[in-house]
Design a protein around this motif. Structure first.
Motif, PDB file in Angstrom:
ATOM      1  N   LEU A   1     -16.666  -3.112   1.851  1.00 49.64           N
ATOM      2  CA  LEU A   1     -15.231  -3.257   2.017  1.00 49.64           C
ATOM      3  C   LEU A   1     -14.503  -2.842   0.753  1.00 49.64           C
ATOM      4  N   THR A   2     -13.320  -2.275   0.930  1.00 46.73           N
ATOM      5  CA  THR A   2     -12.416  -2.033  -0.178  1.00 46.73           C
ATOM      6  C   THR A   2     -11.036  -2.534   0.230  1.00 46.73           C
ATOM      7  N   SER A   3     -10.194  -2.769  -0.752  1.00 40.12           N
ATOM      8  CA  SER A   3      -8.845  -3.237  -0.436  1.00 40.12           C
ATOM      9  C   SER A   3      -7.892  -2.060  -0.354  1.00 40.12           C
ATOM     10  N   ALA A   4      -6.941  -2.170   0.573  1.00 36.33           N
ATOM     11  CA  ALA A   4      -5.816  -1.248   0.588  1.00 36.33           C
ATOM     12  C   ALA A   4      -4.745  -1.814  -0.337  1.00 36.33           C
ATOM     13  N   PRO A   5      -3.861  -0.980  -0.863  1.00 39.23           N
ATOM     14  CA  PRO A   5      -2.814  -1.509  -1.743  1.00 39.23           C
ATOM     15  C   PRO A   5      -2.057  -2.642  -1.050  1.00 39.23           C
TER      16      PRO A   5
ATOM     17  N   THR B   1      -2.726   2.167  -8.152  1.00 40.21           N
ATOM     18  CA  THR B   1      -1.863   1.523  -9.133  1.00 40.21           C
ATOM     19  C   THR B   1      -0.660   0.932  -8.423  1.00 40.21           C
ATOM     20  N   LEU B   2      -0.330  -0.319  -8.749  1.00 35.72           N
ATOM     21  CA  LEU B   2       0.816  -0.995  -8.157  1.00 35.72           C
ATOM     22  C   LEU B   2       1.947  -1.081  -9.167  1.00 35.72           C
ATOM     23  N   ASN B   3       3.125  -0.646  -8.763  1.00 32.91           N
ATOM     24  CA  ASN B   3       4.325  -0.907  -9.533  1.00 32.91           C
ATOM     25  C   ASN B   3       4.879  -2.231  -9.024  1.00 32.91           C
ATOM     26  N   THR B   4       4.815  -3.264  -9.837  1.00 31.81           N
ATOM     27  CA  THR B   4       5.136  -4.611  -9.357  1.00 31.81           C
ATOM     28  C   THR B   4       6.632  -4.851  -9.181  1.00 31.81           C
TER      29      THR B   4
END
Length: 275
Positions: A223-227, A133-136
């Motif tokens: 592949l997966t993305s890192a935050p 989860t990203l806190n923008t």
């Protein structure tokens, strides 16, 4: 739903499109026949966002394509495209606010959702586990997100009139960072006062992201993305930004707002380039 308020619409192919309604319904329509092919019922409030999973395979494997809908009821629902009975495959919960935008990353088989001031990344593996989860840090809710096709960057746009450029790094299934990638560097000749560019930190605008050249030999789902990390803020709209879209090659993206303007941007330089 004839006579119902339409909230969003998206083409599946040259002959079929998806409609999301204020009532919470989702329908598949045949354009040549002008009639409903399937109706999906489950959302309790308005459908506000639509996207597809595995949409690149739609012409040769329709049974592997899924419609994803986001709603003001704070849920994301995944529907099998060829199921005319309208049975959902999964419901993703956890957002504290209504969903405002969805985006699918075929490079990593991940789904991104925006709600309130946060963005969530979900794996599209069985069970759709939450990746992060990203806190923008936007001062107002995120209204739209857009991804480069190779997931080199993401744009988040907000009702605060600001867009943020996020750069990704990739890791393989064993969580090792994949080497190489596209280098993004700021063009220091840009005039901040006229370009719409606002720097977070000039020295921080260095990002490495996976590109097609450096990932040859990998299967997309390995592949997966890192935050991702925020590298730039983009300013130019006067008021709420309501929508964003990237070109297929990722060289440009467009944004629109309540100021009645459409702006074109070059993400690799963080530069407003037209309109």
């Amino acid at each position: 739903e004839r006579g119902a308020e339409v909230k969003c619409i998206m083409w599946l192919d040259d002959a079929t499109f998806v409609v999301g309604y204020f009532s919470g319904g989702v329908e598949i329509w045949s354009a040549p026949m002008g009639e409903i092919v399937a109706r999906f019922i489950g959302h309790e409030r308005a459908v506000t966002a639509l996207t597809l999973l595995n949409h690149d395979e739609i012409k040769n494997a329709r049974t592997s394509v899924y419609v994803v809908s986001g709603s003001k009821d704070k849920t994301i629902r995944v529907w099998r495209l060829d199921d005319s009975l309208g049975r959902e495959c999964a419901t993703l919960t956890g957002h504290a606010d209504g969903i405002t935008s969805l985006a699918f990353a075929p490079t990593t088989n991940e789904l991104f959702s925006a709600a309130g001031k946060e963005i969530r990344c979900w794996s599209c593996a069985p069970g759709y586990p939450l990746q992060y989860t990203l806190n923008t840090d936007h001062t107002a809710p995120v209204s739209s997100i857009a991804l480069a096709s190779d997931l080199s960057f993401m744009i988040s746009a907000s009702l605060d009139g600001i867009m943020r450029l996020w750069l990704f790094t990739m890791k393989d299934a064993a969580t090792r960072s994949s080497g190489g990638g596209t280098k993004y560097q700021r063009d220091y000749g840009i005039d901040d006062a006229t370009s719409g560019f606002a720097s977070m930190d000039a020295t921080s605008y260095r990002g490495a992201s996976s590109n097609s050249g450096s990932n040859r030999g990998f299967k997309s789902k390995s592949l997966t993305s890192a935050p991702p990390a925020v590298t730039l803020e983009l300013r130019g709209h006067l008021g709420d930004i309501t929508c964003t879209a990237c070109t297929q090659n990722g060289n440009m993206f467009a944004s629109g707002g309540i100021d009645q303007s459409i702006m074109m941007w070059e993400p690799k330089k963080g530069k407003h380039i037209g309109m």
